[in-house]
Write a protein that holds these residues in place. Sequence first.
Motif, PDB file in Angstrom:
ATOM      1  N   GLN A  18     -44.574  44.554 -46.933  1.00 60.55           N
ATOM      2  CA  GLN A  18     -43.807  45.377 -47.864  1.00 60.55           C
ATOM      3  C   GLN A  18     -43.674  46.774 -47.290  1.00 60.55           C
ATOM      4  N   ASP A  19     -42.517  47.394 -47.526  1.00 59.54           N
ATOM      5  CA  ASP A  19     -42.371  48.810 -47.206  1.00 59.54           C
ATOM      6  C   ASP A  19     -43.099  49.604 -48.277  1.00 59.54           C
ATOM      7  N   GLU A  20     -43.237  50.904 -48.061  1.00 57.49           N
ATOM      8  CA  GLU A  20     -44.008  51.728 -48.993  1.00 57.49           C
ATOM      9  C   GLU A  20     -43.380  51.796 -50.382  1.00 57.49           C
ATOM     10  N   ASP A  21     -42.070  51.482 -50.493  1.00 58.25           N
ATOM     11  CA  ASP A  21     -41.430  51.462 -51.803  1.00 58.25           C
ATOM     12  C   ASP A  21     -41.442  50.073 -52.430  1.00 58.25           C
ATOM     13  N   GLY A  22     -42.134  49.132 -51.787  1.00 61.15           N
ATOM     14  CA  GLY A  22     -42.258  47.780 -52.323  1.00 61.15           C
ATOM     15  C   GLY A  22     -41.227  46.796 -51.816  1.00 61.15           C
ATOM     16  N   THR A  23     -40.277  47.241 -50.998  1.00 67.05           N
ATOM     17  CA  THR A  23     -39.252  46.334 -50.476  1.00 67.05           C
ATOM     18  C   THR A  23     -39.901  45.262 -49.595  1.00 67.05           C
ATOM     19  N   PRO A  24     -39.704  43.977 -49.899  1.00 64.50           N
ATOM     20  CA  PRO A  24     -40.278  42.923 -49.061  1.00 64.50           C
ATOM     21  C   PRO A  24     -39.513  42.798 -47.749  1.00 64.50           C
ATOM     22  N   ILE A  25     -40.245  42.582 -46.669  1.00 65.12           N
ATOM     23  CA  ILE A  25     -39.650  42.515 -45.337  1.00 65.12           C
ATOM     24  C   ILE A  25     -40.187  41.305 -44.594  1.00 65.12           C
ATOM     25  N   ILE A  26     -39.284  40.576 -43.947  1.00 63.42           N
ATOM     26  CA  ILE A  26     -39.663  39.506 -43.032  1.00 63.42           C
ATOM     27  C   ILE A  26     -39.193  39.910 -41.646  1.00 63.42           C
ATOM     28  N   GLY A  27     -40.101  39.858 -40.676  1.00 63.03           N
ATOM     29  CA  GLY A  27     -39.751  40.116 -39.289  1.00 63.03           C
ATOM     30  C   GLY A  27     -39.850  38.822 -38.500  1.00 63.03           C
ATOM     31  N   LEU A  28     -38.839  38.531 -37.685  1.00 67.37           N
ATOM     32  CA  LEU A  28     -38.825  37.331 -36.853  1.00 67.37           C
ATOM     33  C   LEU A  28     -38.597  37.726 -35.402  1.00 67.37           C
ATOM     34  N   THR A  29     -39.341  37.116 -34.486  1.00 70.58           N
ATOM     35  CA  THR A  29     -39.200  37.432 -33.064  1.00 70.58           C
ATOM     36  C   THR A  29     -38.319  36.433 -32.331  1.00 70.58           C
ATOM     37  N   LEU A  30     -38.127  35.253 -32.892  1.00 72.01           N
ATOM     38  CA  LEU A  30     -37.412  34.167 -32.209  1.00 72.01           C
ATOM     39  C   LEU A  30     -38.023  33.925 -30.832  1.00 72.01           C
ATOM     40  N   ARG A  31     -39.351  33.989 -30.796  1.00 71.00           N
ATOM     41  CA  ARG A  31     -40.082  33.777 -29.533  1.00 71.00           C
ATOM     42  C   ARG A  31     -39.712  32.437 -28.911  1.00 71.00           C
ATOM     43  N   PHE A  32     -39.516  31.433 -29.761  1.00 69.52           N
ATOM     44  CA  PHE A  32     -39.043  30.131 -29.315  1.00 69.52           C
ATOM     45  C   PHE A  32     -37.654  29.900 -29.910  1.00 69.52           C
ATOM     46  N   ASP A  33     -36.697  29.690 -29.055  1.00 75.48           N
ATOM     47  CA  ASP A  33     -35.317  29.502 -29.506  1.00 75.48           C
ATOM     48  C   ASP A  33     -35.109  28.032 -29.879  1.00 75.48           C
ATOM     49  N   ARG A  34     -35.729  27.646 -31.016  1.00 77.05           N
ATOM     50  CA  ARG A  34     -35.628  26.270 -31.497  1.00 77.05           C
ATOM     51  C   ARG A  34     -35.453  26.289 -33.010  1.00 77.05           C
ATOM     52  N   LEU A  35     -34.653  25.385 -33.504  1.00 77.36           N
ATOM     53  CA  LEU A  35     -34.400  25.321 -34.942  1.00 77.36           C
ATOM     54  C   LEU A  35     -35.655  24.956 -35.721  1.00 77.36           C
ATOM     55  N   ASP A  36     -36.443  24.016 -35.220  1.00 75.90           N
ATOM     56  CA  ASP A  36     -37.639  23.621 -35.974  1.00 75.90           C
ATOM     57  C   ASP A  36     -38.592  24.800 -36.137  1.00 75.90           C
ATOM     58  N   ASN A  37     -38.738  25.602 -35.076  1.00 78.15           N
ATOM     59  CA  ASN A  37     -39.620  26.762 -35.141  1.00 78.15           C
ATOM     60  C   ASN A  37     -39.065  27.825 -36.080  1.00 78.15           C
ATOM     61  N   PHE A  38     -37.757  28.060 -36.004  1.00 78.83           N
ATOM     62  CA  PHE A  38     -37.133  29.071 -36.856  1.00 78.83           C
ATOM     63  C   PHE A  38     -37.361  28.763 -38.335  1.00 78.83           C
ATOM     64  N   TRP A  39     -37.072  27.527 -38.742  1.00 76.78           N
ATOM     65  CA  TRP A  39     -37.145  27.214 -40.169  1.00 76.78           C
ATOM     66  C   TRP A  39     -38.574  27.196 -40.689  1.00 76.78           C
ATOM     67  N   PHE A  40     -39.503  26.694 -39.889  1.00 81.99           N
ATOM     68  CA  PHE A  40     -40.883  26.707 -40.374  1.00 81.99           C
ATOM     69  C   PHE A  40     -41.418  28.131 -40.460  1.00 81.99           C
ATOM     70  N   THR A  41     -41.128  28.953 -39.443  1.00 80.49           N
ATOM     71  CA  THR A  41     -41.589  30.343 -39.462  1.00 80.49           C
ATOM     72  C   THR A  41     -41.008  31.086 -40.655  1.00 80.49           C
ATOM     73  N   LEU A  42     -39.724  30.917 -40.888  1.00 82.86           N
ATOM     74  CA  LEU A  42     -39.082  31.620 -41.999  1.00 82.86           C
ATOM     75  C   LEU A  42     -39.699  31.232 -43.332  1.00 82.86           C
ATOM     76  N   LEU A  43     -39.872  29.925 -43.576  1.00 85.56           N
ATOM     77  CA  LEU A  43     -40.456  29.482 -44.849  1.00 85.56           C
ATOM     78  C   LEU A  43     -41.915  29.915 -44.965  1.00 85.56           C
ATOM     79  N   HIS A  44     -42.632  29.946 -43.867  1.00 85.16           N
ATOM     80  CA  HIS A  44     -44.026  30.405 -43.859  1.00 85.16           C
ATOM     81  C   HIS A  44     -44.112  31.865 -44.289  1.00 85.16           C
ATOM     82  N   GLU A  45     -43.218  32.707 -43.773  1.00 82.73           N
ATOM     83  CA  GLU A  45     -43.250  34.133 -44.127  1.00 82.73           C
ATOM     84  C   GLU A  45     -42.812  34.353 -45.580  1.00 82.73           C
ATOM     85  N   VAL A  46     -41.851  33.580 -46.052  1.00 78.01           N
ATOM     86  CA  VAL A  46     -41.452  33.684 -47.455  1.00 78.01           C
ATOM     87  C   VAL A  46     -42.630  33.297 -48.359  1.00 78.01           C
TER      88      VAL A  46
END
Length: 404
Positions: A271-299
Amino acid sequence: MEAKVIRSEEQHQEYLLEIQNLIACNPQPGSNASEQLELLSVLVEAYENQKYPIEAPDPISAILFRMQEQGLKQADLVPYFGTRSRVSEVLARKRPLTVNMIRALSSGLGISTETLVGVEHAETSQVEKDDVDWGRFPIKEMVARGWLQKLTNKTVKTTEELVQSFIANVGMQFGSTAFRRTLGGDAYSPATQYALHAWLARVIQKARERKSVLGSFDNNMFSPTFLRELAQLSWFDHGPVLAVEFLEKHGIAVVIEPHLKGTLLDGAAMQDEDGTPIIGLTLRFDRLDNFWFTLLHEVAHLWKHVDLEETFLDNLDASSEDRREVEANRIAKEALIPRVAWKRSDAYLNPSNSAIDKLSRELKVHPAIIAGRLRKERENYTIFNDLIGHGQVRKHFNFSEIEV
């Protein structure tokens, strides 16, 4: 006896004896003896406070004393700390008290904020500040990525000042937002802490640039249905872009920022200091399976675990025993492939390309998600290599423009 300021232990003992004699006489209020008794008592108390000062209890001792006094158990402190694990870690002196915890404890248990902050707080803060080695930030990589471009026009004498300006520019000066965050997740290590803090500062900086396009955020929107709706966006060709738009529509900033060298970072939730939720993604692995699992994990982290003091930095290749990481994994897996459907499917029982395709159509999720699940559970990363969506993520985000 003429009362004077006490200068010696002999005088102190003399006054104590006189006080004892006066008390034995039981003087009437307002009498000379009564006034003498009060004056001597004040002088003795002042001397004893100066010579034998009583140290304030440390914050944890004060909390334990109040628990004993009121017959409280650790479970009774959950409302003040947030979770049972935090209660245990704080009382075991493994986690520091946060500002929110101090406020809640002061109000709920009646312990002064001065005691909860601790008399050593100012000294400790200075020591911590002095211990920061600003030269250990990845300054060359930060400059190469253009993170410090706006600051290089300012009058900066040293590398340390350049980095300090960058951190302060997003409100993350040492002793404040960033360095007081509790960093969870398996991507964190003492060896990479400076690079990770630099990356966090950059993500927060970019998230603030996105605030004008964010919708209204309501924490009550989180639910299995919300996550399932997000997961089913994977069915579309431009699913990753649709997912970012979906989250930003609901007030969650999503930032794509490559990891810094040496860090094993897939994603982050904060969260930012004003409470805004933030997700950061690096796309370290350029794969769809990794993207979707990482995104849902952070949510899932945003839903269940993140607050102003708690940030999660995730290396999802690591096997974690942290209860919060296990819970985020479970929520993400259930949103992508519901447990009941998975165990009964041909994709699970007798995996093949056709079985994966069939289940993906039934669940309306991309086949890469199912193929990735099979590879992970079977610990065999040679199977279904053609289905996991290699090279199908970065292209949606102009990744080449931001990659070093």
